[in-house]
Design a protein around this motif. Structure first.
Motif, PDB file in Angstrom:
ATOM      1  N   LEU A  57      35.072  48.732  37.379  1.00 37.27           N
ATOM      2  CA  LEU A  57      36.344  49.419  37.156  1.00 37.27           C
ATOM      3  C   LEU A  57      37.233  48.663  36.162  1.00 37.27           C
ATOM      4  N   ASN A  58      36.704  47.538  35.662  1.00 36.65           N
ATOM      5  CA  ASN A  58      37.430  46.737  34.665  1.00 36.65           C
ATOM      6  C   ASN A  58      38.804  46.304  35.200  1.00 36.65           C
ATOM      7  N   MET A  59      38.820  45.825  36.443  1.00 35.85           N
ATOM      8  CA  MET A  59      40.079  45.479  37.076  1.00 35.85           C
ATOM      9  C   MET A  59      40.520  44.041  36.810  1.00 35.85           C
ATOM     10  N   TYR A  60      39.588  43.194  36.313  1.00 33.71           N
ATOM     11  CA  TYR A  60      39.946  41.802  36.045  1.00 33.71           C
ATOM     12  C   TYR A  60      40.362  41.619  34.594  1.00 33.71           C
ATOM     13  N   VAL A  61      41.461  40.899  34.371  1.00 36.00           N
ATOM     14  CA  VAL A  61      41.822  40.503  33.009  1.00 36.00           C
ATOM     15  C   VAL A  61      40.820  39.462  32.527  1.00 36.00           C
ATOM     16  N   ASN A  62      40.461  38.557  33.425  1.00 30.50           N
ATOM     17  CA  ASN A  62      39.459  37.538  33.138  1.00 30.50           C
ATOM     18  C   ASN A  62      38.263  37.784  34.052  1.00 30.50           C
ATOM     19  N   ASP A  63      37.160  38.289  33.470  1.00 33.68           N
ATOM     20  CA  ASP A  63      35.991  38.640  34.288  1.00 33.68           C
ATOM     21  C   ASP A  63      35.414  37.453  35.035  1.00 33.68           C
ATOM     22  N   ALA A  64      35.657  36.241  34.533  1.00 36.59           N
ATOM     23  CA  ALA A  64      35.127  35.049  35.193  1.00 36.59           C
ATOM     24  C   ALA A  64      35.753  34.863  36.580  1.00 36.59           C
ATOM     25  N   ASP A  65      36.942  35.452  36.781  1.00 41.14           N
ATOM     26  CA  ASP A  65      37.577  35.362  38.105  1.00 41.14           C
ATOM     27  C   ASP A  65      36.705  35.976  39.181  1.00 41.14           C
ATOM     28  N   SER A  66      35.981  37.027  38.828  1.00 39.02           N
ATOM     29  CA  SER A  66      35.138  37.719  39.799  1.00 39.02           C
ATOM     30  C   SER A  66      34.088  36.790  40.383  1.00 39.02           C
ATOM     31  N   ALA A  67      33.384  36.053  39.506  1.00 41.30           N
ATOM     32  CA  ALA A  67      32.340  35.138  39.967  1.00 41.30           C
ATOM     33  C   ALA A  67      32.931  34.005  40.799  1.00 41.30           C
ATOM     34  N   GLU A  68      34.105  33.510  40.399  1.00 42.86           N
ATOM     35  CA  GLU A  68      34.743  32.417  41.138  1.00 42.86           C
ATOM     36  C   GLU A  68      35.181  32.889  42.520  1.00 42.86           C
ATOM     37  N   ILE A  69      35.720  34.105  42.578  1.00 39.95           N
ATOM     38  CA  ILE A  69      36.160  34.651  43.858  1.00 39.95           C
ATOM     39  C   ILE A  69      34.980  34.801  44.815  1.00 39.95           C
ATOM     40  N   ASP A 126      33.080  29.390  51.500  1.00 40.71           N
ATOM     41  CA  ASP A 126      34.065  29.006  52.510  1.00 40.71           C
ATOM     42  C   ASP A 126      34.272  30.039  53.603  1.00 40.71           C
ATOM     43  N   GLY A 127      33.794  31.270  53.367  1.00 43.74           N
ATOM     44  CA  GLY A 127      33.982  32.318  54.350  1.00 43.74           C
ATOM     45  C   GLY A 127      35.338  32.975  54.287  1.00 43.74           C
ATOM     46  N   ARG A 128      36.166  32.548  53.336  1.00 43.93           N
ATOM     47  CA  ARG A 128      37.490  33.136  53.160  1.00 43.93           C
ATOM     48  C   ARG A 128      38.079  32.673  51.829  1.00 43.93           C
ATOM     49  N   LEU A 129      39.165  33.315  51.465  1.00 42.56           N
ATOM     50  CA  LEU A 129      39.886  32.956  50.245  1.00 42.56           C
ATOM     51  C   LEU A 129      41.368  33.152  50.534  1.00 42.56           C
ATOM     52  N   THR A 130      42.180  32.167  50.135  1.00 46.62           N
ATOM     53  CA  THR A 130      43.615  32.264  50.428  1.00 46.62           C
ATOM     54  C   THR A 130      44.444  32.033  49.166  1.00 46.62           C
ATOM     55  N   GLY A 131      45.256  33.014  48.821  1.00 48.64           N
ATOM     56  CA  GLY A 131      46.221  32.876  47.735  1.00 48.64           C
ATOM     57  C   GLY A 131      45.612  32.564  46.379  1.00 48.64           C
ATOM     58  N   PHE A 132      44.531  33.231  46.034  1.00 51.02           N
ATOM     59  CA  PHE A 132      43.912  33.016  44.724  1.00 51.02           C
ATOM     60  C   PHE A 132      44.744  33.741  43.659  1.00 51.02           C
ATOM     61  N   LYS A 133      45.339  32.965  42.749  1.00 52.13           N
ATOM     62  CA  LYS A 133      46.194  33.550  41.725  1.00 52.13           C
ATOM     63  C   LYS A 133      45.338  34.067  40.569  1.00 52.13           C
ATOM     64  N   HIS A 134      45.544  35.323  40.187  1.00 57.79           N
ATOM     65  CA  HIS A 134      44.771  35.899  39.095  1.00 57.79           C
ATOM     66  C   HIS A 134      45.537  37.069  38.488  1.00 57.79           C
ATOM     67  N   ARG A 135      45.085  37.476  37.316  1.00 53.76           N
ATOM     68  CA  ARG A 135      45.681  38.632  36.660  1.00 53.76           C
ATOM     69  C   ARG A 135      44.705  39.801  36.785  1.00 53.76           C
ATOM     70  N   PHE A 136      45.241  40.979  37.084  1.00 55.55           N
ATOM     71  CA  PHE A 136      44.385  42.145  37.245  1.00 55.55           C
ATOM     72  C   PHE A 136      45.010  43.346  36.550  1.00 55.55           C
ATOM     73  N   LYS A 137      44.169  44.348  36.310  1.00 58.60           N
ATOM     74  CA  LYS A 137      44.602  45.530  35.576  1.00 58.60           C
ATOM     75  C   LYS A 137      44.828  46.710  36.514  1.00 58.60           C
ATOM     76  N   LEU A 138      45.865  47.465  36.226  1.00 57.15           N
ATOM     77  CA  LEU A 138      46.102  48.711  36.933  1.00 57.15           C
ATOM     78  C   LEU A 138      45.302  49.821  36.258  1.00 57.15           C
ATOM     79  N   ARG A 139      45.268  50.961  36.876  1.00 49.03           N
ATOM     80  CA  ARG A 139      44.506  52.080  36.315  1.00 49.03           C
ATOM     81  C   ARG A 139      45.037  52.507  34.957  1.00 49.03           C
ATOM     82  N   ASN A 140      46.358  52.366  34.749  1.00 43.48           N
ATOM     83  CA  ASN A 140      46.959  52.787  33.481  1.00 43.48           C
ATOM     84  C   ASN A 140      46.853  51.731  32.378  1.00 43.48           C
ATOM     85  N   GLY A 141      46.156  50.637  32.682  1.00 42.28           N
ATOM     86  CA  GLY A 141      45.945  49.599  31.680  1.00 42.28           C
ATOM     87  C   GLY A 141      46.931  48.458  31.729  1.00 42.28           C
ATOM     88  N   GLU A 142      48.031  48.621  32.461  1.00 39.21           N
ATOM     89  CA  GLU A 142      48.997  47.536  32.589  1.00 39.21           C
ATOM     90  C   GLU A 142      48.385  46.387  33.391  1.00 39.21           C
TER      91      GLU A 142
END
Length: 254
Positions: free
Chosen positions: A192-204, A211-227
């Motif tokens: 869906l091209n939701m990541y600004v940085n696709d590398a975030d996906s692999a790290e997440i 770890d079995g969980r993720l807490t407060g991972f800061k990242h940039r993502f895209k809305l459906r309208n491209g913002e």
């Protein structure tokens, strides 16, 4: 003989048995450990008995061969279509086809007649425990579904065994991201091209699986309208219907 079992004391059992002598023996055993025993001799009578609200029953012990009229499997199907009650079959049949047929009706057990008092009582107690466990799981699932729907936090559910594809999203997610539920189910965030940085996906995924969980991972993502937005992503692993899923929580920093 087993006597006075506190785990079943006062619980009500419906015995469906057409052979009078066997019924008397089973009633004696069941009463000796503390069950309140109700007895009927055929499937039709069992259905009628359960239809009367003044007759609450905790468990049913159902013979298969019940003489003329419907047999135990037919009666069990009818009863379980109307009531949520653990039902255990009690029969002299040991043929695989008979046993397998009962397993498609109920998962609470099959006792061979003349197995002995200990086996009879242990099997009934196990069925009661399994029913209570299933009931608690069902209640927890219902509570989760309600919380998921009404939560003001954007939440989504992902299948960890299938490339973290979307399984479900809540209304808050639809409102935040702009995608409707039907547009994301069966797809991945990358598709869906939701990541600004696709590398975030692999790290997440790596962090979650390690770890079995993720807490407060800061990242940039895209809305459906491209913002684009910056947010904190948290993920918890949850088990639903015996399968592991990733439950995500997404909020916006700006």
């Amino acid at each position: 003989m087993i006597v006075n079992d506190s785990s079943v004391l006062g619980k009500s059992i419906l015995l469906v048995e057409d052979e009078a002598i066997l019924a008397m023996m089973q009633i004696r055993i069941l009463k000796s450990v503390g069950f309140v025993v109700h007895h009927v001799s055929n499937g039709e009578a069992a259905i009628s008995f359960l239809s009367r609200k003044q007759n609450p029953i905790d468990i049913i012990l159902m013979d298969i061969d019940l003489g003329p009229g419907m047999d135990g499997t037919e009666a069990a199907k009818e009863i379980l279509s109307r009531h949520s009650i653990p039902l255990v079959f009690l029969s002299s049949h040991t043929e695989p086809e008979i046993v397998n047929r009962t397993e498609t009706i109920t998962s609470y057990g099959y006792i061979v007649k003349n197995s002995g008092e200990i086996v009879l009582i242990a099997s009934i107690k196990m069925a009661l425990r399994l029913f209570e466990s299933n009931k608690k799981q069902s209640e927890a699932q219902e509570l989760f579904e309600k919380a998921f729907l009404v939560s003001p936090i954007a939440m989504s559910l992902h299948d960890t065994s299938d490339n973290f594809k979307f399984v479900d999203v809540n209304p808050a997610f639809e409102k935040l991201v702009g995608y409707e539920k039907k547009e994301v189910i069966g797809k991945t965030s990358l598709e869906l091209n939701m990541y600004v940085n696709d590398a975030d996906s692999a790290e997440i995924r790596k962090k979650v699986l390690t770890d079995g969980r993720l807490t407060g991972f800061k990242h940039r993502f895209k809305l459906r309208n491209g913002e684009t937005r910056e947010g904190n992503l948290s993920i918890e692993m949850v088990e639903i219907n015996g399968k592991t899923h990733a439950l995500t929580f997404q909020n916006i920093i700006f």
